[in-house]
Design a protein around this motif. Structure first.
Motif, PDB file in Angstrom:
ATOM      1  N   GLY A  67      42.630   7.729   6.056  1.00 32.13           N
ATOM      2  CA  GLY A  67      41.908   8.023   7.280  1.00 32.13           C
ATOM      3  C   GLY A  67      40.418   7.829   7.072  1.00 32.13           C
ATOM      4  N   LYS A  76      40.950   3.951  18.901  1.00 34.84           N
ATOM      5  CA  LYS A  76      42.220   4.017  18.163  1.00 34.84           C
ATOM      6  C   LYS A  76      43.215   2.947  18.599  1.00 34.84           C
ATOM      7  N   PHE A 107      44.100   5.446   9.795  1.00 41.70           N
ATOM      8  CA  PHE A 107      43.703   6.044  11.063  1.00 41.70           C
ATOM      9  C   PHE A 107      42.200   6.326  11.023  1.00 41.70           C
ATOM     10  N   LYS A 316      46.088  11.338  12.415  1.00 40.64           N
ATOM     11  CA  LYS A 316      47.377  10.752  12.788  1.00 40.64           C
ATOM     12  C   LYS A 316      47.244   9.992  14.089  1.00 40.64           C
TER      13      LYS A 316
END
Length: 316
Positions: A67, A76, A107, A316
Motif C-alpha cells: 500500500g 483508486k 493499493f 484495501k
C-alpha cells in the motif's frame, strides 16, 4: 504473511514491512527524487522495499500486498495520482508502475488518509467504528473513517479540513480563499502568531527570546507550549489565541460527523496534554451535543510517524 507500507513524502520515502499484528518488523527510507520522473521514483521505492525484504530474511512469497500513501489525489479506479503539487506530478500511473515491480496487489490513498487508517486499526482508534483524524502540520489535513470504512469522497479528495472557513473575510489562504481553518490553526499559523507576539514585545521580556536564541526566525510552535507552562505572559496569550481558533474548527468537525474518536496528529500534537486538556475543555463548551451522554472523545495520535506506513500496508 506480511504487507508492505510506503509513505511517500515531499522529501523522503519511508517504507516498512508490517506483520498481521500491525508491527513494523523492518523499515527504512530514501530521499524523494521526483524531478527524475515517476518511473525513477517508483524504482527507488521498489529498490527500498527489496532491500527491506532481504534484510528481514523473508521472501516475496510471504508478502500479501502493498500500500502507498501519497501527498496528493489518489484515484483508486485508475491507479493514477492525479495531482501532487509538492512533487510537481499530474496524472502519473503510480499503481501500475509499482505492480510491475512487485507483482503483488498494490493499493493507495492520500497520505493523510493512510495515517488516519493506521490510527484507526492500530492506534488511538482501535476498537472504534468511526474516527476523524486532523493533522496539524504545515497545513491541516485529515482522514475520515465511518462505520469502519475510509471515506474519500466522489473524487478521492475528501478530508481537506484545512480549507473550510472559520473567520469570514479573514487572512488569505494559499488555496485562494480567506479565513481557512489552516490559516489560523496549523503549525504554520502558530509559528506566525508567536513571531507577531514577539515583535510586539519590544523590550524582549518574554522568555521566548531566550528560547529562540534572540533570533525571531527560530520561534516555533513547540516553544509556545513550553513557555506557556512557565507562565510566560506572551506565550500564554499566543497559546490561548491559537487554542481558541483550533477549538472552533474541531467543534465544527465534531458537529458534522459525530465520530467516536477525533484524533489529533501532526507536529503540534507533540504538546500532548498541554494541548489536549484545554482543547477538550473549549470544545466541550461549544459542541452542539454538549448535553449528550455520549460524546466524541478527542485523543492525541499514538502511532507517530509509523501511522502512515501501517495504514498504507493495510489498505484495501
Amino acid at each position: 504473511m506480511y504487507r508492505i507500507g510506503i509513505d511517500l513524502g515531499g522529501t523522503t520515502v519511508k517504507a516498512g514491512i508490517v506483520d498481521e499484528a500491525y508491527r513494523i518488523i523492518r523499515s527504512g527510507s530514501v530521499p524523494t527524487v521526483s524531478e527524475k520522473g515517476a518511473g525513477a521514483l517508483v524504482k527507488d521505492m521498489a529498490d527500498l522495499v527489496r532491500q527491506l525484504i532481504e534484510d528481514a530474511g523473508i521472501t516475496w512469497e510471504e508478502i500479501q500486498s502493498a500500500g502507498l500513501g501519497v501527498p496528493g489525489t489518489a484515484n483508486k479506479e485508475t491507479g493514477m495520482m492525479e495531482y501532487a503539487n509538492n512533487l510537481c506530478f499530474e496524472n502519473e500511473a503510480l499503481i501500475p508502475l509499482l505492480e510491475s515491480h512487485f507483482h503483488k496487489p498494490v493499493f493507495f490513498t492520500n497520505d493523510a488518509n493512510a495515517a488516519a487508517w493506521g490510527e484507526f486499526i492500530a492506534g488511538c482508534g482501535k476498537g472504534a467504528r468511526s474516527l476523524i483524524m486532523v493533522t496539524l502540520g504545515t497545513g491541516i489535513g485529515g482522514g475520515i473513517i465511518i462505520n469502519g470504512e475510509l471515506y474519500e469522497g466522489c473524487n478521492y479528495a475528501a478530508g481537506e479540513f484545512g480549507h473550510f472557513t472559520i473567520q469570514c473575510e479573514g487572512l488569505p489562504c494559499n488555496c485562494g480563499r480567506k479565513g481557512c481553518f489552516e490559516t489560523y490553526a496549523s503549525a504554520t499559523a502558530l509559528k506566525r502568531m508567536a513571531r507577531e507576539a514577539m515583535e510586539k514585545d519590544s523590550e524582549k521580556k518574554s522568555i521566548l527570546w531566550e528560547m529562540c536564541g534572540q533570533d525571531i526566525e527560530n520561534a516555533g510552535g513547540a516553544m509556545i507550549f513550553r513557555a506557556a507552562k512557565e507562565k510566560d505572559p506572551t506565550a500564554v496569550e499566543v497559546r490561548e489565541k491559537y487554542l481558541h481558533y483550533l477549538s472552533i474548527g474541531i467543534t465544527d468537525i465534531i458537529n458534522i460527523f459525530q465520530p467516536e474518536i477525533l484524533c489529533i496528529g501532526g507536529g503540534v500534537s507533540n504538546a500532548g496534554d498541554d494541548l489536549l486538556k484545554p482543547l477538550c475543555r473549549l470544545t466541550d463548551e461549544k459542541i452542539y451535543t454538549r448535553t449528550s451522554k455520549i460524546k466524541t472523545e478527542i485523543k492525541i495520535a499514538s502511532l507517530g510517524n509509523d501511522a502512515g506506513i501501517i495504514g498504507a500496508a493495510f489498505l484495501k
